[in-house]
Design an enzyme around this catalytic site. Sequence first.
Site, mmCIF file in Angstrom:
data_model
loop_
_atom_site.group_PDB
_atom_site.id
_atom_site.type_symbol
_atom_site.label_atom_id
_atom_site.label_comp_id
_atom_site.label_asym_id
_atom_site.label_seq_id
_atom_site.Cartn_x
_atom_site.Cartn_y
_atom_site.Cartn_z
ATOM 1 N N HIS A 16 0.828 -1.210 0.000
ATOM 2 C CA HIS A 16 0.000 0.000 0.000
ATOM 3 C C HIS A 16 0.861 1.258 0.000
ATOM 4 O O HIS A 16 1.778 1.398 0.815
ATOM 5 C CB HIS A 16 -0.895 -0.028 1.237
ATOM 6 C CG HIS A 16 -1.925 1.039 1.281
ATOM 7 N ND1 HIS A 16 -2.156 1.813 2.387
ATOM 8 C CD2 HIS A 16 -2.826 1.458 0.349
ATOM 9 C CE1 HIS A 16 -3.144 2.654 2.158
ATOM 10 N NE2 HIS A 16 -3.566 2.472 0.921
ATOM 11 N N HIS A 58 -1.439 11.549 -1.960
ATOM 12 C CA HIS A 58 -2.752 11.009 -1.604
ATOM 13 C C HIS A 58 -3.776 12.105 -1.334
ATOM 14 O O HIS A 58 -4.891 12.061 -1.839
ATOM 15 C CB HIS A 58 -2.621 10.114 -0.367
ATOM 16 C CG HIS A 58 -3.932 9.573 0.124
ATOM 17 N ND1 HIS A 58 -4.749 10.263 0.997
ATOM 18 C CD2 HIS A 58 -4.575 8.419 -0.155
ATOM 19 C CE1 HIS A 58 -5.829 9.555 1.249
ATOM 20 N NE2 HIS A 58 -5.754 8.428 0.564
#
Length: 255
Positions: A16, A58
């Site tokens: 991730h 992000h």
Amino acid sequence: MPPSHPAWPWPAFIAHRGGGRLAPENTLAAMRTGAAAGFGMVEFDVKLSRDGMPFLLHDDTVDRTSDGSGLASELDWRALGRMDFGGWHGPDFAGEPAPSLYAVARCTRAHHIHSNIEIKPTTGHEAETGTAVAREAARLWAGADLPPLLSSFSEAALEAARAAAPDLPRALLIEGPVPADWRLRQQGLGCIGLNIDARHADEAAVRDILDQGATLAVWTVDDPDLARALFDRGCHAVFTDALRHVRADAPGLVR
């Protein structure tokens, strides 16, 4: 072994944001960390700078993961290049820059690891981000053994990505419980399947998705027992931040 699926040729374990908790997210250091930990695939987030550069981040703002501040969509690539995106994680990573999609493609392909590119547009820039990221991904991964998987929570971004690079595979990311109309939305976007939250990957939801022929990857899975249970239910892949514990060579995880 995790089940195979003709539309899921990628590894079953995905690091991730590149390096999970072992490195600053969405940096080249994170990609190298994921590769060094033995992962054959990494996931990372891509958005656009003000001057149209696809780069890794992000959040809508740079505040959390850099020493700068402000909306990514209001910062040009030169300004982003003056920020430290690694120091927040620890002194060993101080000075780590925000990488362009170009740099990450070169890094991951050199390490022979595959990519899940999450199209993460700054709010209000969904279509233009989907178009730019898909076009750049198609160019950068031309000739790769496996294409990158594009995914997004934004259906507008996925629709734009399909128009820009129709041959690249796509997955619909789902926030919260899997909606009753998921199949209609997935097929309407031409996606191969869903990437869903582990908190909502119960047996009924997993069976419904798999019975209708879609691929299924689950995020973010940091418990080896949960990963094992998800594979037993038929899931094709898991995303993890726990790179030392949820991995292909962990005892008992892959039979």
